[in-house]
Enzyme design. Structure first.
Site, PDB file in Angstrom:
ATOM      1  N   HIS A 185     109.939   8.002 135.644  1.00  0.00           N
ATOM      2  CA  HIS A 185     109.739   6.190 135.571  1.00  0.00           C
ATOM      3  C   HIS A 185     110.887   6.053 134.203  1.00  0.00           C
ATOM      4  CE1 HIS A 185     106.974   4.763 138.251  1.00  0.00           C
ATOM      5  NE2 HIS A 185     106.085   5.646 137.786  1.00  0.00           N
ATOM      6  N   HIS A 238     100.957   5.772 134.572  1.00  0.00           N
ATOM      7  CA  HIS A 238     101.067   5.056 135.559  1.00  0.00           C
ATOM      8  C   HIS A 238     101.809   3.727 135.266  1.00  0.00           C
ATOM      9  CE1 HIS A 238     100.467   3.746 139.237  1.00  0.00           C
ATOM     10  NE2 HIS A 238      99.848   3.121 139.566  1.00  0.00           N
TER      11      HIS A 238
END
Length: 156
Positions: free
Chosen positions: A38, A147
């Site tokens: 990410h 996450h």
């Protein structure tokens, strides 16, 4: 005689120990996996606005191994700013857990979504740049993102 036996068994012990240690060394931590999947702090340049940005990044970051990951988001902010989200507004995660946090300010992100014609191994992605508040799950001491839970539009 005792020394000879030791010399025979020592290499076997070393190999046995390496067999136990090696899998631990090769395992990616949740925090490192979050960064790989990410984070693209340098991506807030002309490259992230390219229509092929997602196709290139999804392959480069090994997110198309064995299947086409349907959705992924890259955050184009300094890692320290994203890590700081873990100390901002606590919110409930999509899965019901309570370790998610929403950024206090908007961040530059690129959303990657598979196109209708995308089929493994020829994964194809649509690239969309946005400015949104992000939501991340955090763990550890110190708490770090592990996450990417989503993003929300600014309410202003």
């Amino acid at each position: 005689m005792g020394l000879e036996k030791s010399l025979v068994f020592f290499p076997l012990l070393v190999l046995l120990a390496l067999g136990w240690v090696q899998p631990c060394l090769g395992r990616e931590s949740s925090a490192h996996k979050f960064r790989r999947q990410h984070m693209d702090s340098e991506g807030l340049s002309s490259s992230s606005s390219s229509p092929t940005y997602c196709n290139q990044m999804m392959q480069r970051r090994k997110l198309t191994r064995g299947h086409c990951k349907p959705v992924n988001t890259f955050v184009h902010e300094p890692l320290a700013d994203v890590q700081a989200v873990c100390f901002q507004e606590n919110v409930t995660c999509k899965n019901g857990q309570t370790n998610c946090y929403r950024s206090g300010s908007s961040m530059h992100v690129t959303d990657c979504r598979t196109t209708g014609s995308s089929k493994y191994p020829n994964c194809a992605y649509r690239t969309t740049q946005k400015v949104k508040r992000i939501v991340v799950a955090c763990e550890g001491d110190p708490s770090v993102p592990v996450h990417y839970d989503g993003s929300v539009e600014d309410s202003t």
